[in-house]
Design a protein around this motif. Structure first.
Motif, PDB file in Angstrom:
ATOM      1  N   ARG A 193       1.229  -1.292  -0.296  1.00  0.00           N
ATOM      2  CA  ARG A 193       0.210   0.059   0.501  1.00  0.00           C
ATOM      3  C   ARG A 193       0.883   0.819   0.125  1.00  0.00           C
ATOM      4  O   ARG A 193       0.201   2.513  -0.570  1.00  0.00           O
ATOM      5  N   ALA A 194       2.007   1.687   1.057  1.00  0.00           N
ATOM      6  CA  ALA A 194       3.409   1.808   0.757  1.00  0.00           C
ATOM      7  C   ALA A 194       3.764   2.706  -0.624  1.00  0.00           C
ATOM      8  O   ALA A 194       4.001   4.271  -0.509  1.00  0.00           O
ATOM      9  N   GLY A 195       3.417   1.777  -1.557  1.00  0.00           N
ATOM     10  CA  GLY A 195       4.345   2.103  -3.054  1.00  0.00           C
ATOM     11  C   GLY A 195       5.445   0.978  -2.806  1.00  0.00           C
ATOM     12  O   GLY A 195       5.953   0.993  -4.409  1.00  0.00           O
ATOM     13  N   GLY A 196       5.729  -0.158  -2.233  1.00  0.00           N
ATOM     14  CA  GLY A 196       6.288  -1.351  -2.254  1.00  0.00           C
ATOM     15  C   GLY A 196       5.879  -2.413  -3.747  1.00  0.00           C
ATOM     16  O   GLY A 196       7.229  -2.250  -4.385  1.00  0.00           O
ATOM     17  N   ARG A 197       4.458  -1.926  -4.075  1.00  0.00           N
ATOM     18  CA  ARG A 197       4.583  -3.030  -5.156  1.00  0.00           C
ATOM     19  C   ARG A 197       4.848  -2.371  -7.081  1.00  0.00           C
ATOM     20  O   ARG A 197       5.495  -2.967  -7.671  1.00  0.00           O
ATOM     21  N   LEU A 198       5.377  -0.863  -6.583  1.00  0.00           N
ATOM     22  CA  LEU A 198       6.458  -0.608  -7.697  1.00  0.00           C
ATOM     23  C   LEU A 198       7.478  -0.803  -7.019  1.00  0.00           C
ATOM     24  O   LEU A 198       7.989  -1.148  -8.600  1.00  0.00           O
ATOM     25  N   LEU A 199       8.203  -1.379  -6.645  1.00  0.00           N
ATOM     26  CA  LEU A 199       9.647  -1.870  -6.284  1.00  0.00           C
ATOM     27  C   LEU A 199       9.947  -2.890  -6.132  1.00  0.00           C
ATOM     28  O   LEU A 199      11.365  -4.006  -6.979  1.00  0.00           O
ATOM     29  N   ILE A 200       8.826  -4.089  -6.752  1.00  0.00           N
ATOM     30  CA  ILE A 200       8.990  -5.243  -6.585  1.00  0.00           C
ATOM     31  C   ILE A 200       8.328  -5.719  -8.022  1.00  0.00           C
ATOM     32  O   ILE A 200       8.656  -6.528  -9.214  1.00  0.00           O
TER      33      ILE A 200
END
Length: 144
Positions: free
Chosen positions: A130-137
């Motif tokens: 939710r904090a934006g981690g999807r973009l990182l993985i």
């Protein structure tokens, strides 16, 4: 090690990642930083989180503390702490900076550390994503 002021976009992992990553504790020889007390509760929780940290990035090599005069501590990883719609990211050496150099991380980071779920659990994964981690993985698809 790269240095960044506290609470600025963290560009260390690239410009796309900087959209959701915020630097905390990226200190070096030339850094000016706040010193002062922290609670024992914060320090113990920080150590717990660091011991079980999750990182979407693999880093080659480690970093030595530039603040130590002799026998510098070394760090090898980073901690990602979810905080709403962003991830506060600190190097492993932040534990050493707090204990040895009296670094006082920003209050928003101290509060986020105390709220942070265990990195091995599903609640942490949910908050990380939710904090934006999807973009990182999983970087965005740039196909047209």
């Amino acid at each position: 090690m790269a240095t960044f002021e506290d609470l600025v976009p963290l560009t260390y992992f690239g410009p796309q990642a900087a959209a959701v990553l915020v630097a905390v504790g990226w200190l070096g020889r030339e850094s000016s930083f706040r010193t002062g007390p922290v609670t024992g509760e914060f320090y113990e929780r920080l150590k717990q989180l660091m011991a079980r940290r999750f990182s979407p990035f693999v880093c080659a090599g480690g970093h030595a503390c530039e603040l130590c005069q002799f026998d510098p501590a070394r760090g090898f990883g980073n901690l990602f702490v979810p905080d709403g719609n962003r991830l506060l990211v600190c190097p492993e050496l932040v534990v050493h900076y707090v204990a040895t150099h009296h670094y006082q991380p920003p209050e928003v980071f101290r509060e986020a550390v105390l709220r942070c779920p265990d990195p091995g659990g599903s609640e942490y994964r949910k908050q990380f994503l939710r904090a934006g981690g999807r973009l990182l993985i999983r970087p965005p698809d740039n196909r047209t």
